[in-house]
Structures are given as structure tokens and as C-alpha cells.
Design a protein around this motif. Structure first.
Motif, PDB file in Angstrom:
ATOM      1  N   ARG A  78      65.985  73.492  82.564  1.00 28.08           N
ATOM      2  CA  ARG A  78      67.253  73.018  81.991  1.00 28.08           C
ATOM      3  C   ARG A  78      67.485  73.528  80.562  1.00 28.08           C
ATOM      4  NH1 ARG A  78      69.346  68.130  84.741  1.00 28.08           N
ATOM      5  NH2 ARG A  78      70.423  67.878  82.768  1.00 28.08           N
ATOM      6  N   GLY A  79      67.144  74.782  80.344  1.00 30.20           N
ATOM      7  CA  GLY A  79      67.379  75.389  79.039  1.00 30.20           C
ATOM      8  C   GLY A  79      66.377  74.980  77.981  1.00 30.20           C
ATOM      9  N   THR A  80      65.187  74.658  78.404  1.00 35.56           N
ATOM     10  CA  THR A  80      64.157  74.180  77.476  1.00 35.56           C
ATOM     11  C   THR A  80      63.675  75.283  76.543  1.00 35.56           C
ATOM     12  OG1 THR A  80      63.386  72.429  78.928  1.00 35.56           O
ATOM     13  CG2 THR A  80      61.783  73.294  77.375  1.00 35.56           C
ATOM     14  N   THR A  81      63.586  74.939  75.286  1.00 34.02           N
ATOM     15  CA  THR A  81      62.911  75.793  74.309  1.00 34.02           C
ATOM     16  C   THR A  81      61.450  75.373  74.305  1.00 34.02           C
ATOM     17  OG1 THR A  81      64.887  76.054  72.974  1.00 34.02           O
ATOM     18  CG2 THR A  81      62.788  76.448  71.876  1.00 34.02           C
ATOM     19  N   GLN A 114      61.370  72.488  65.643  1.00 33.23           N
ATOM     20  CA  GLN A 114      62.117  73.646  66.125  1.00 33.23           C
ATOM     21  C   GLN A 114      62.896  73.349  67.413  1.00 33.23           C
ATOM     22  OE1 GLN A 114      62.299  76.796  64.668  1.00 33.23           O
ATOM     23  NE2 GLN A 114      61.215  75.950  62.925  1.00 33.23           N
ATOM     24  N   GLY A 115      62.834  72.111  67.900  1.00 32.12           N
ATOM     25  CA  GLY A 115      63.574  71.725  69.099  1.00 32.12           C
ATOM     26  C   GLY A 115      62.875  72.036  70.406  1.00 32.12           C
ATOM     27  N   CYS A 116      61.588  72.316  70.349  1.00 33.85           N
ATOM     28  CA  CYS A 116      60.832  72.621  71.566  1.00 33.85           C
ATOM     29  C   CYS A 116      60.580  71.345  72.367  1.00 33.85           C
ATOM     30  CB  CYS A 116      59.498  73.269  71.220  1.00 33.85           C
ATOM     31  SG  CYS A 116      59.656  74.845  70.378  1.00 33.85           S
ATOM     32  N   ARG A 117      60.575  71.497  73.684  1.00 35.02           N
ATOM     33  CA  ARG A 117      60.285  70.382  74.583  1.00 35.02           C
ATOM     34  C   ARG A 117      58.956  70.577  75.305  1.00 35.02           C
ATOM     35  NH1 ARG A 117      63.366  66.023  74.906  1.00 35.02           N
ATOM     36  NH2 ARG A 117      62.979  66.041  77.113  1.00 35.02           N
TER      37      ARG A 117
END
Length: 150
Positions: A78-81, A114-117
Motif C-alpha cells: 500500500r505504498g509503504t516506505t 522518515q515515514g517508514c513503516r
């Protein structure tokens, strides 16, 4: 660990970083501390890239640890960083001091910032002590990795 600084690596840190990369049986086969030319070229590619975070841990003015954190935007999941932790090395005199834990904690927190999941790392199959270390920090072995040398 209050006397420890984790900061972006500078070109002048390369000799210490490469020495740590070479300071084990696997690294001794792969690294060339006597010729920094390829490492300088790599540093020139890494330094301006906002998705690359080459850091060093410094205590009393001495580089005692390093790692590279790479942030990868993606479409899957789902667009994961995600981020990848690589090149984790601790100076021989610092091993067992908790520095490795501190560096990985820094990398995980920076990944969140950094918004990583998802945080990923790989470890050579022969590094069984490292595998136990990463598992203690909450990482789970989940995939089989493949490499193709070019």
C-alpha cells in the motif's frame, strides 16, 4: 552512553569506517582499507542523496561505530516506505558495550521520522551472533535473500 554522539559521516571518517568494515573474517575478504579510492567515490554518491544516511558513532573524538540507513519509497504494501539497515559495525574495543543496540535504536527512530513503516536488514548466514542480536531487538527472520554479483 551520554558521551556518545551519532552524526552523519564525513569524508575524514572513511579510514575508520573502512577499517571497521574490514575487521572480521568476511570483511577482511571484501574490503580494501589500504585503497580508499572506491570508498571516496561511493561517499560522493551517498552524501548528496537525502535517502542515504551514513552515520558514525563517536566517543571521545574517536569513530567507534557506523551504519548505513537507506530509505526506499515503494508501491508494495500500500505504498509503504521502508528502510534498510546495512554495514553495521562496532569497533572491537566497543563490542558488548551496548553501542550496537544504541545504533540500531537510532536507525529505527530515524526510520520512523522518515515515514517508514518497515525496517529491513540482512545479515550473512555465518553471522549467527548478529542474528541473535537482531532478534533480541525485535527483528524477525522472514525472508530468504538472494544476490547476484555483477
Amino acid at each position: 552512553m551520554s558521551d556518545l554522539e551519532i552524526r552523519p559521516a564525513e569524508r575524514g571518517d572513511l579510514p575508520a569506517i573502512v577499517a571497521m568494515l574490514a575487521d572480521d573474517p568476511l570483511g577482511a575478504q571484501r574490503e580494501s582499507p589500504d585503497d580508499l579510492t572506491p570508498y571516496n567515490a561511493a561517499f560522493d554518491r551517498l552524501a548528496p542523496d537525502p535517502n542515504q544516511h551514513l552515520v558514525v558513532a563517536v566517543r571521545a573524538g574517536k569513530v567507534v561505530g557506523t551504519l548505513q540507513l537507506t530509505v526506499i519509497p515503494g508501491l508494495s504494501r500500500r505504498g509503504t516506505t521502508r528502510s534498510i539497515i546495512e554495514g553495521v559495525r562496532i569497533h572491537a574495543e566497543e563490542r558488548g558495550s551496548g553501542l550496537g543496540t544504541r545504533l540500531i535504536e537510532w536507525a529505527v527512530e530515524e526510520s520512523r521520522t522518515q515515514g517508514c513503516r518497515l525496517v529491513q536488514l540482512t545479515s550473512d548466514v555465518t553471522r549467527t551472533d548478529a542474528h541473535r542480536f537482531y532478534e533480541r531487538l525485535g527483528f524477525e527472520p522472514s525472508h530468504v535473500g538472494f544476490k547476484l554479483s555483477l
